[in-house]
Design a protein around this motif. Sequence first.
Motif, PDB file in Angstrom:
ATOM      1  N   ARG A 170       0.859  -1.187   0.000  1.00 17.22           N
ATOM      2  CA  ARG A 170       0.000   0.000   0.000  1.00 17.22           C
ATOM      3  C   ARG A 170       0.892   1.231   0.000  1.00 17.22           C
ATOM      4  O   ARG A 170       1.889   1.274   0.718  1.00 17.22           O
ATOM      5  CB  ARG A 170      -0.899  -0.005   1.231  1.00 17.22           C
ATOM      6  N   TYR A 191      -3.386  -0.017  -3.473  1.00 16.22           N
ATOM      7  CA  TYR A 191      -2.840  -1.333  -3.176  1.00 16.22           C
ATOM      8  C   TYR A 191      -2.222  -1.959  -4.419  1.00 16.22           C
ATOM      9  O   TYR A 191      -2.595  -1.646  -5.543  1.00 16.22           O
ATOM     10  CB  TYR A 191      -3.949  -2.249  -2.656  1.00 16.22           C
ATOM     11  N   GLU A 201     -11.235  -6.583  -0.249  1.00 13.98           N
ATOM     12  CA  GLU A 201     -11.857  -6.240   1.038  1.00 13.98           C
ATOM     13  C   GLU A 201     -11.447  -4.854   1.537  1.00 13.98           C
ATOM     14  O   GLU A 201     -12.269  -4.126   2.093  1.00 13.98           O
ATOM     15  CB  GLU A 201     -11.453  -7.294   2.071  1.00 13.98           C
ATOM     16  N   HIS A 202     -10.197  -4.478   1.328  1.00 11.29           N
ATOM     17  CA  HIS A 202      -9.673  -3.242   1.910  1.00 11.29           C
ATOM     18  C   HIS A 202      -9.638  -2.042   0.975  1.00 11.29           C
ATOM     19  O   HIS A 202      -9.668  -0.905   1.433  1.00 11.29           O
ATOM     20  CB  HIS A 202      -8.274  -3.492   2.473  1.00 11.29           C
ATOM     21  N   TRP A 203      -9.549  -2.273  -0.326  1.00  5.81           N
ATOM     22  CA  TRP A 203      -9.470  -1.155  -1.270  1.00  5.81           C
ATOM     23  C   TRP A 203     -10.858  -0.910  -1.830  1.00  5.81           C
ATOM     24  O   TRP A 203     -11.183  -1.277  -2.945  1.00  5.81           O
ATOM     25  CB  TRP A 203      -8.469  -1.473  -2.363  1.00  5.81           C
TER      26      TRP A 203
END
Length: 81
Positions: free
Chosen positions: A16, A22, A53-55
């Motif tokens: 990241r 990412y 899930e995170h980006w």
Amino acid sequence: MSNPFEEADGIYRVLRNHEEQYSLWPGTLDVPPGWDVALKAANRQRCLEFIEEHWTDMRPVSLREAMTSPSTVRHAESGSS
């Protein structure tokens, strides 16, 4: 010679940068300057799941912040260009 970015059974990391973007990165390569490890060594599928899930917002953080700054909001509400 195979491409280390496309090895289906390779070990990867998720990186990241300062803009909260990412990258799927081969575990055998050094982390490039400006990037931090967000997920240590995992298989390709797990890394892709982590990124998904995170980006959740593809916009760079600087753009997101600019779009929510008072001057930007005030400018948009006035309808002027």
